[in-house]
Scaffold this active site. Structure first.
Site, mmCIF file in Angstrom:
data_model
loop_
_atom_site.group_PDB
_atom_site.id
_atom_site.type_symbol
_atom_site.label_atom_id
_atom_site.label_comp_id
_atom_site.label_asym_id
_atom_site.label_seq_id
_atom_site.Cartn_x
_atom_site.Cartn_y
_atom_site.Cartn_z
ATOM 1 N N ARG A 37 0.840 -1.195 0.000
ATOM 2 C CA ARG A 37 0.000 0.000 0.000
ATOM 3 C C ARG A 37 0.880 1.251 0.000
ATOM 4 O O ARG A 37 1.998 1.248 0.514
ATOM 5 C CB ARG A 37 -0.882 -0.020 1.246
ATOM 6 C CG ARG A 37 -1.838 1.145 1.381
ATOM 7 C CD ARG A 37 -2.558 1.037 2.720
ATOM 8 N NE ARG A 37 -3.310 2.249 3.022
ATOM 9 C CZ ARG A 37 -3.744 2.563 4.237
ATOM 10 N NH1 ARG A 37 -3.488 1.761 5.256
ATOM 11 N NH2 ARG A 37 -4.424 3.676 4.440
ATOM 12 N N HIS A 38 0.357 2.313 -0.549
ATOM 13 C CA HIS A 38 1.049 3.602 -0.579
ATOM 14 C C HIS A 38 1.254 4.170 0.828
ATOM 15 O O HIS A 38 0.672 3.695 1.813
ATOM 16 C CB HIS A 38 0.230 4.601 -1.400
ATOM 17 C CG HIS A 38 -1.160 4.784 -0.854
ATOM 18 N ND1 HIS A 38 -1.445 5.601 0.218
ATOM 19 C CD2 HIS A 38 -2.339 4.231 -1.229
ATOM 20 C CE1 HIS A 38 -2.739 5.556 0.481
ATOM 21 N NE2 HIS A 38 -3.309 4.724 -0.382
ATOM 22 N N ARG A 89 -0.867 9.109 -5.007
ATOM 23 C CA ARG A 89 -0.348 8.617 -3.727
ATOM 24 C C ARG A 89 0.413 7.305 -3.887
ATOM 25 O O ARG A 89 1.395 7.067 -3.173
ATOM 26 C CB ARG A 89 -1.483 8.478 -2.707
ATOM 27 C CG ARG A 89 -2.648 7.595 -3.127
ATOM 28 C CD ARG A 89 -3.815 7.798 -2.157
ATOM 29 N NE ARG A 89 -4.963 6.938 -2.404
ATOM 30 C CZ ARG A 89 -5.946 7.219 -3.248
ATOM 31 N NH1 ARG A 89 -5.908 8.336 -3.964
ATOM 32 N NH2 ARG A 89 -6.979 6.395 -3.376
ATOM 33 N N GLU A 114 -7.315 2.228 -6.806
ATOM 34 C CA GLU A 114 -8.200 1.913 -5.691
ATOM 35 C C GLU A 114 -9.627 1.689 -6.178
ATOM 36 O O GLU A 114 -10.024 2.153 -7.256
ATOM 37 C CB GLU A 114 -8.164 3.062 -4.671
ATOM 38 C CG GLU A 114 -9.031 2.874 -3.438
ATOM 39 C CD GLU A 114 -8.720 1.608 -2.649
ATOM 40 O OE1 GLU A 114 -8.968 0.503 -3.181
ATOM 41 O OE2 GLU A 114 -8.249 1.724 -1.509
ATOM 42 N N HIS A 177 -3.274 -0.016 -3.312
ATOM 43 C CA HIS A 177 -4.148 0.605 -2.320
ATOM 44 C C HIS A 177 -4.744 -0.424 -1.367
ATOM 45 O O HIS A 177 -4.809 -1.616 -1.669
ATOM 46 C CB HIS A 177 -5.263 1.368 -3.030
ATOM 47 C CG HIS A 177 -4.751 2.385 -3.995
ATOM 48 N ND1 HIS A 177 -4.543 3.700 -3.657
ATOM 49 C CD2 HIS A 177 -4.360 2.260 -5.296
ATOM 50 C CE1 HIS A 177 -4.052 4.350 -4.707
ATOM 51 N NE2 HIS A 177 -3.936 3.501 -5.706
#
Length: 235
Positions: A37-38, A89, A114, A177
């Site tokens: 995940r970011h 992101r 996402e 995400h």
């Protein structure tokens, strides 16, 4: 804790669905992806559901990415490429990691984007509870929210395609995400834990099928989680 799937083999994982099995017998390495995940975004810090909104990293998120990149550089894997969703992101997190590992500019793919949060985009959990009473508590989603099956289909397609193009000695990083990782985890293992910022899991291609590996959480011992988690949001 940083999971290490360095020695995952076809013999060890061919029958595994869920928890990974330790390697045994003669090693036969398999293509492997580290899907993470970011870093914290500006809306993560405000506990706002993001969905497809293109929100930048916060300063904390950039620091999280640098810490994770340093751990990856010191680890046992020689990563070859970095991929990311097309959202800033994830893309910026991937760029920080790629720069630290001295890799090429990350390749983006919208299939890693996402889940579209529809009418919940930009709202806080409190606002959602006021407008959709009981939905969060019962894990329901409103009309316009991208269905779970659609997220699984596109992300699993991207995963299988990428793993199928790789050699066993070419581990690759994908920055995506929370909703995507959670959907893949649920599809592959039945579990649905949310990944923390920079957390995720290993995925492997074993006899043509995607198999889950160990979890990855480089920030578990670092003091960089403050305000990085909003209750119940898609990130």
């Amino acid at each position: 804790m940083v999971g290490d799937d360095t020695h995952l083999t076809e013999e060890a994982s061919a029958g595994s669905v869920g928890a990974p099995v330790p390697s045994r017998a003669v090693p036969t390495p398999v293509p492997s992806l580290l899907v993470i995940r970011h870093g914290q975004s500006l809306w993560n810090a405000l506990a706002r559901w993001q969905g497809m909104a293109d929100i930048d990293l916060s300063d904390l998120g950039k620091e999280q990415a640098r810490i994770a990149a340093a751990q990856l550089a010191e680890g046992p894997h020689e990563f070859r490429r970095v991929y990311a969703s097309k959202l800033a992101r994830a893309r910026d997190t991937a760029s920080i990691i790629a720069d630290h590992l001295r890799l090429d500019t990350p390749t983006t793919d919208e299939r890693w984007n996402e889940a579209d949060a529809g009418p919940w985009q930009g709202l806080t959990p409190r606002e959602i509870k006021e407008q959709w009473p009981g939905f969060l508590e019962r894990n329901r989603r409103p009309d316009g929210f991208e269905p779970y099956d659609t997220v699984v289909q596109r992300s699993l397609e991207a995963t299988t395609e990428l793993l199928g193009s790789m050699e066993p000695d070419q581990p690759t990083i994908v920055v995506t995400h929370s909703g995507v990782i959670r959907s893949l985890r649920r599809h592959l293992t039945g579990a649905s834990e949310r990944a923390p910022n920079l957390g995720g899991l290993w995925l492997h291609l074993v006899r043509g099928r995607v198999r889950p590996g160990h979890d990855f959480d480089p920030l578990s011992a670092a003091e960089v989680r403050e305000f990085s988690e909003g209750p119940g949001q898609v990130n």
